[in-house]
Design an enzyme around this catalytic site. Structure first.
Site, PDB file in Angstrom:
ATOM      1  N   GLY A 512      13.602  42.292 -21.261  1.00 43.61           N
ATOM      2  CA  GLY A 512      11.957  41.789 -21.147  1.00 43.61           C
ATOM      3  C   GLY A 512      11.400  41.056 -22.367  1.00 43.61           C
ATOM      4  O   GLY A 512      12.322  40.807 -23.478  1.00 43.61           O
ATOM      5  N   GLN A 513      10.309  40.364 -22.036  1.00 47.37           N
ATOM      6  CA  GLN A 513       9.697  39.423 -22.877  1.00 47.37           C
ATOM      7  C   GLN A 513       8.222  39.938 -23.193  1.00 47.37           C
ATOM      8  O   GLN A 513       7.366  39.997 -22.311  1.00 47.37           O
ATOM      9  CB  GLN A 513       9.709  38.091 -22.409  1.00 47.37           C
ATOM     10  CG  GLN A 513       9.009  36.966 -23.503  1.00 47.37           C
ATOM     11  CD  GLN A 513       9.626  36.969 -24.792  1.00 47.37           C
ATOM     12  OE1 GLN A 513      10.941  36.850 -24.704  1.00 47.37           O
ATOM     13  NE2 GLN A 513       9.127  36.685 -25.721  1.00 47.37           N
ATOM     14  N   GLY A 514       7.796  40.167 -24.387  1.00 51.43           N
ATOM     15  CA  GLY A 514       6.417  40.816 -24.687  1.00 51.43           C
ATOM     16  C   GLY A 514       5.664  39.588 -25.399  1.00 51.43           C
ATOM     17  O   GLY A 514       6.395  38.315 -25.693  1.00 51.43           O
ATOM     18  N   PHE A 516       4.773  39.609 -28.263  1.00 56.39           N
ATOM     19  CA  PHE A 516       5.190  39.262 -29.937  1.00 56.39           C
ATOM     20  C   PHE A 516       6.662  39.191 -29.791  1.00 56.39           C
ATOM     21  O   PHE A 516       7.214  39.035 -31.089  1.00 56.39           O
ATOM     22  CB  PHE A 516       4.756  40.681 -30.433  1.00 56.39           C
ATOM     23  CG  PHE A 516       3.261  40.733 -30.566  1.00 56.39           C
ATOM     24  CD1 PHE A 516       2.631  39.651 -30.900  1.00 56.39           C
ATOM     25  CD2 PHE A 516       2.639  41.920 -30.493  1.00 56.39           C
ATOM     26  CE1 PHE A 516       1.068  39.757 -31.265  1.00 56.39           C
ATOM     27  CE2 PHE A 516       1.192  42.022 -30.693  1.00 56.39           C
ATOM     28  CZ  PHE A 516       0.575  41.116 -30.859  1.00 56.39           C
ATOM     29  N   GLY A 517       7.477  39.101 -28.650  1.00 60.35           N
ATOM     30  CA  GLY A 517       8.787  38.838 -28.764  1.00 60.35           C
ATOM     31  C   GLY A 517       9.736  39.356 -27.751  1.00 60.35           C
ATOM     32  O   GLY A 517       8.983  40.444 -27.065  1.00 60.35           O
ATOM     33  N   VAL A 519      12.608  41.844 -25.657  1.00 62.39           N
ATOM     34  CA  VAL A 519      13.171  43.299 -25.913  1.00 62.39           C
ATOM     35  C   VAL A 519      14.454  43.184 -25.396  1.00 62.39           C
ATOM     36  O   VAL A 519      14.869  42.913 -24.262  1.00 62.39           O
ATOM     37  CB  VAL A 519      12.296  44.490 -25.084  1.00 62.39           C
ATOM     38  CG1 VAL A 519      12.868  45.627 -25.118  1.00 62.39           C
ATOM     39  CG2 VAL A 519      10.767  44.190 -25.707  1.00 62.39           C
ATOM     40  N   LYS A 533      13.011  46.265 -29.989  1.00 60.59           N
ATOM     41  CA  LYS A 533      11.713  44.857 -29.765  1.00 60.59           C
ATOM     42  C   LYS A 533      11.776  44.221 -31.103  1.00 60.59           C
ATOM     43  O   LYS A 533      11.940  44.635 -32.418  1.00 60.59           O
ATOM     44  CB  LYS A 533      10.523  45.679 -29.958  1.00 60.59           C
ATOM     45  CG  LYS A 533       9.318  44.681 -29.831  1.00 60.59           C
ATOM     46  CD  LYS A 533       7.780  45.407 -29.731  1.00 60.59           C
ATOM     47  CE  LYS A 533       6.860  44.831 -29.855  1.00 60.59           C
ATOM     48  NZ  LYS A 533       5.498  45.659 -29.783  1.00 60.59           N
ATOM     49  N   ASP A 630      -4.588  47.483 -25.031  1.00 63.47           N
ATOM     50  CA  ASP A 630      -3.667  46.812 -24.057  1.00 63.47           C
ATOM     51  C   ASP A 630      -2.909  47.678 -23.344  1.00 63.47           C
ATOM     52  O   ASP A 630      -1.724  47.122 -22.793  1.00 63.47           O
ATOM     53  CB  ASP A 630      -2.847  45.998 -25.184  1.00 63.47           C
ATOM     54  CG  ASP A 630      -2.252  44.840 -24.417  1.00 63.47           C
ATOM     55  OD1 ASP A 630      -3.024  44.459 -23.442  1.00 63.47           O
ATOM     56  OD2 ASP A 630      -1.307  44.138 -24.522  1.00 63.47           O
TER      57      ASP A 630
END
Length: 819
Positions: A512-514, A516-517, A519, A533, A630
């Site tokens: 995954g891509q959040g 803040f960076g 995963v 993360k 969020d």
């Protein structure tokens, strides 16, 4: 019903149980434009009577596409055909052979094929010269033409209401006629036969109990007005005269009824019992827009639902939870109470000792809606002092009050047994004196001073607040200082261990891509799977956000929150190590046409309820009140059993004590999920999380992203589309296409849509708390309030277009799509 805050209600099918589809009914020729007829005349299907002012019409009509014919009254010039009274509610005629005539006794009779009697009036006497007339008020009457008193009606439709209450009608009792005028909802928008949703006035004359208005759903009370105590009722200030309406509450030896009229003849307003929403609604006609608008409804809020808090439980809107035990009482079942099941109510801390009445006294509670009068006895000749002594002399008497507050404190009303359906109100309330043993009366040993504060639920919540205040020694201690003083007590991993577990952060391990960076999936030496993360150097999440997330999530323990295993802070690397969720995030499934099929309705409903319980824990049951800020589908992870777990606490904020909201100049979150008050001026609260939850629910039901949804023809957003469908009685059309052919609980689907729309209302104060949401989702017999028009209704109102010029600092918004 009264009210002061009109909400925007457009024409809708959900109203068409009273607002039938438009159809021109006035027939050619016949009686033409007349308002009455006598014994030598009749009305055939196709001809009508019209009131002198042209407001109301009486005759035959059909509903929707049905060819069944009814006889009734409707507004003549309102294009949205509004039927306000029906004679043959459960006995429609299947063709156009119906005939209205006057028989030999003077009664108005509805005939089928000129012989079968379908419906008729029942006059108290034979009349030689009867006249049937439709009045300007919408009242159909039968009177004797030879009687000089033109208002001496032998029969009137106002005495036999359908589902609609008009100005000038009486709801209640006429003791001389033996009438009890009750409203009953239609079964649905094209079937006027009475349903099980009713409004009635009830009282017990022998006990001199005050009349009260009740709304019933089947055999269950769902709303109560409060006892009449003069020209109004305690706790219902909107039943006082205002600029639009006059209200009349009459109780004497002849009648007990409620009535209203309008101060301006141009105002067209009705009260209607709506079976679909299980609410009594006041609607007003907006001529410029050619539509009905919702003015107010009953029940109006959570505390308006009958007996929500059980016996001796006090409902207070704005409190968390809304149900509190009265001072001197405690929950009968702590376990149920903590699970938001307040039905058992409260019991005394100390039982009464009836051996010596002088040991008892009374606690004075201010601004209360009085308890249910069904459990009371009245005496209009007693003063308040005599009332107190009378109550003390009977060990079963639990409370007393004035029965007529308008008479400067005259009359007596006493309650026996548990006090049912009480609430704290901001205005229009009354003083209630509740009996207490000496141990609860304080040092004076007699009547104590007025009590406004009520007992909380205590237990764990109290200890958490105590712990918070013991740590916070001054208001000047800022959040950063408190964060740095916390002890994490969290395992710290070596960077080499994480590198090995993730195969040096291999792209093959990236899940995954959040914002803040990225995963990564990893596996520790002992075989445990983890999710790492990795905060990018250029991300907006620095050491403060990292500490924030560490402190918060390390101490959170709930099955619907993701579990933090450890962390790694070494050089430029800032890593958080979580339990691995094999089924990724919720958005991975619901927004993919093929994967969405794996989430049948039962799983989706379980996910919705799980998210609600997780948020409730954050808002109420965790060590500090936590606002996530969020919440969205990409931040809901799914374990191997598809149980939801809320994740990503980098933007969360904590509150202590009774604080429930804050303000920031740095708006962070995801457009589409952010509440309007947060986007526009930086105010965030538990209700902004509720908004995000509501948006998430609508996405789970529909399978559509709120950030990219568009109904081009109507220019509607997801919230606007959902609300419009609900208004039209077509809410199930919102379902994901892959759910429509499956066998599932449609009532659950409708309940989730309804709850979702309650959560995304424009005003934060109108949104329910998460404790209320959990109750509404878990109880299929809980009647829901009707939602106002939601925020972000049209694309032009969407959050992407909301102005932010009133913000004094920078605006930071995460990616619109999943993080």
């Amino acid at each position: 019903m009264g009210g002061t805050n009109p909400s925007d209600l457009s024409e809708s099918r959900s109203e068409r149980h009273l607002l039938a589809p438009p159809q021109h009914l006035a027939g050619p020729g016949g009686l033409g434009h007349v308002d009455s007829f006598g014994p030598l005349q009749s009305i055939r299907d196709g001809t009508t009577l019209v009131s002198k002012n042209g407001m109301f019409e009486f005759g035959f009509f059909s509903l929707g596409s049905s060819k069944k014919r009814y006889v009734g009254i409707w507004y003549t010039n309102i294009p949205v055909q509004t039927v306000v009274w029906v004679a043959n509610r459960c006995d429609p005629i299947n063709d156009s052979s119906g005939l209205l005539t006057i028989n030999g006794t003077g009664n108005l009779v509805l005939l089928y094929q000129n012989k079968s009697v379908i419906w008729s009036t029942n006059l108290p006497k034979h009349v030689k010269k009867p006249l049937v007339q439709i009045l300007d008020s919408g009242n159909l009457v039968v009177r004797d033409e030879e009687d000089v008193n033109l208002e001496a009606y032998l029969w009137e439709s106002f005495d036999y209401p359908s589902n609609t209450f008009l100005a000038g009608m009486k709801s209640g009792w006429d003791f001389r006629k033996g009438l009890n005028r009750q409203l009953s909802a239609w079964r649905n928008w094209d079937d006027p036969c009475p349903a099980d949703f009713t409004l009635a006035i009830e009282f017990d004359a022998e006990r001199q109990a005050s009349p009260e208005s009740y709304i019933w759903k089947g055999g269950k009370k769902i709303h109560r007005s409060a006892p009449w105590n003069g020209p109004g009722t305690s706790g219902v200030p909107e039943l006082r005269p205002n600029q639009l309406f006059n209200y009349y509450l009459v109780y004497n030896e002849y009648e007990a009824y409620y009535m209203f009229d309008t101060r301006n003849n141009s105002v067209i307003t009705i009260i209607v019992m709506n079976q679909t929403t299980s609410t009594g609604q006041r609607l007003t006609w907006i001529e410029a827009e050619k539509r009905w608008q919702l003015y107010t409804s009953k029940p109006r809020d959570l505390c308006d639902y009958y007996g929500l808090c059980g016996g001796n439980g006090n409902c207070i809107i704005g409190e968390n939870p809304v149900c509190q035990c009265l001072k001197g009482f405690k929950p009968k079942s702590e376990e149920k109470w903590n699970l938001m099941d307040w039905s058992d109510g409260c019991k005394r801390n100390t039982p009464l000792d009836c051996k010596d009445k002088n040991k008892d006294g009374f606690v004075k509670f201010l601004d209360f809606k009085m308890p249910d009068a069904a459990y009371s006895i009245g005496n209009r000749s007693m003063n308040l002092k005599e009332c107190r002594e009378k109550c003390l002399s009977n060990c079963s008497c639990m409370a007393y009050a004035n029965s007529d507050i308008e008479g400067k404190g005259s009359g007596c009303i006493m309650w026996f047994g548990d006090l049912i359906d009480i609430r704290k109100v901001s205005s229009g309330g009354q003083v209630l004196y509740v009996r207490m043993p000496a141990s609860e009366l304080g040092e004076s040993g007699s009547m104590v001073r007025a009590v406004i504060v009520v007992a909380g639920i205590g237990g764990v919540s109290g200890m958490l607040l105590l712990g918070y205040f013991s740590r916070t020694t001054s208001k000047d201690r800022n959040r950063k200082t408190r964060v740095e003083e916390e002890k994490l007590e969290l395992p710290s991993f070596d960077l080499s261990t994480i590198i090995t577990a993730t195969n040096n952060f291999s792209s093959n391990n990236k899940v995954g891509q959040g914002g803040f960076g990225p995963v990564y999936k990893g596996r520790l030496a002992d075989g445990q799977e983890i999710a790492v993360k990795r905060l990018s150097i250029s991300s907006g999440q620095g050491i403060e956000e990292l500490k924030n997330e560490l402190i918060l999530i390390a101490k959170l323990q709930h099955r619907n929150l993701v579990k933090l295993i450890g962390c790694c802070i070494q050089g430029e690397e800032k890593l958080l190590v979580y339990e691995y969720m094999p089924n990724k995030s919720l958005d991975f499934f619901i927004f993919d046409e093929n994967k969405a099929k794996l989430l049948e309705w039962g799983k989706r409903f379980k996910i919705i309820c799980g998210i609600a319980r997780g948020l409730l824990y954050l808002h109420q049951d965790s060590r500090l009140r936590i606002i996530h800020r969020d919440l969205k589908t990409s931040n809901v992870l799914l374990d191997h059993e598809m149980n939801p777990k809320i994740s990503d606490f980098g933007l969360a904020r904590t509150f202590g004590g009774d604080q429930i909201e804050g303000k920031t100049n740095r708006v962070v979150g995801t457009y589409g999920y952010m509440a309007p008050e947060y986007v526009s001026n930086g105010r965030f609260s538990i209700k902004s999380d509720v908004f995000s939850f509501g948006m998430t629910v609508l996405e789970i039901v529909s399978g559509k992203r709120c950030t990219s949804f568009s109904r081009q023809k109507e220019d509607l957003t997801l919230t606007g589309y959902a609300w419009t469908l609900m208004q039209q009685g077509m809410a199930t059309e919102l379902r994901d296409s892959c759910l429509r052919d499956s066998d599932h609980n449609l009532l659950e689907v409708l309940r989730c849509i309804h709850v979702g729309l309650l959560c995304v209302q424009q005003r934060a104060a109108d949104r329910p708390s998460m404790s209320s949401v959990v109750v509404m989702l878990s109880s299929d017999c809980h009647v829901l309030p009707y939602p106002n028009r939601p925020a972000y209704f049209m694309e032009t109102e969407s959050p992407q277009r909301c102005p932010t010029s009133n913000l004094t600092g920078p605006v930071s918004v995460s990616d619109v799509e999943a993080r």
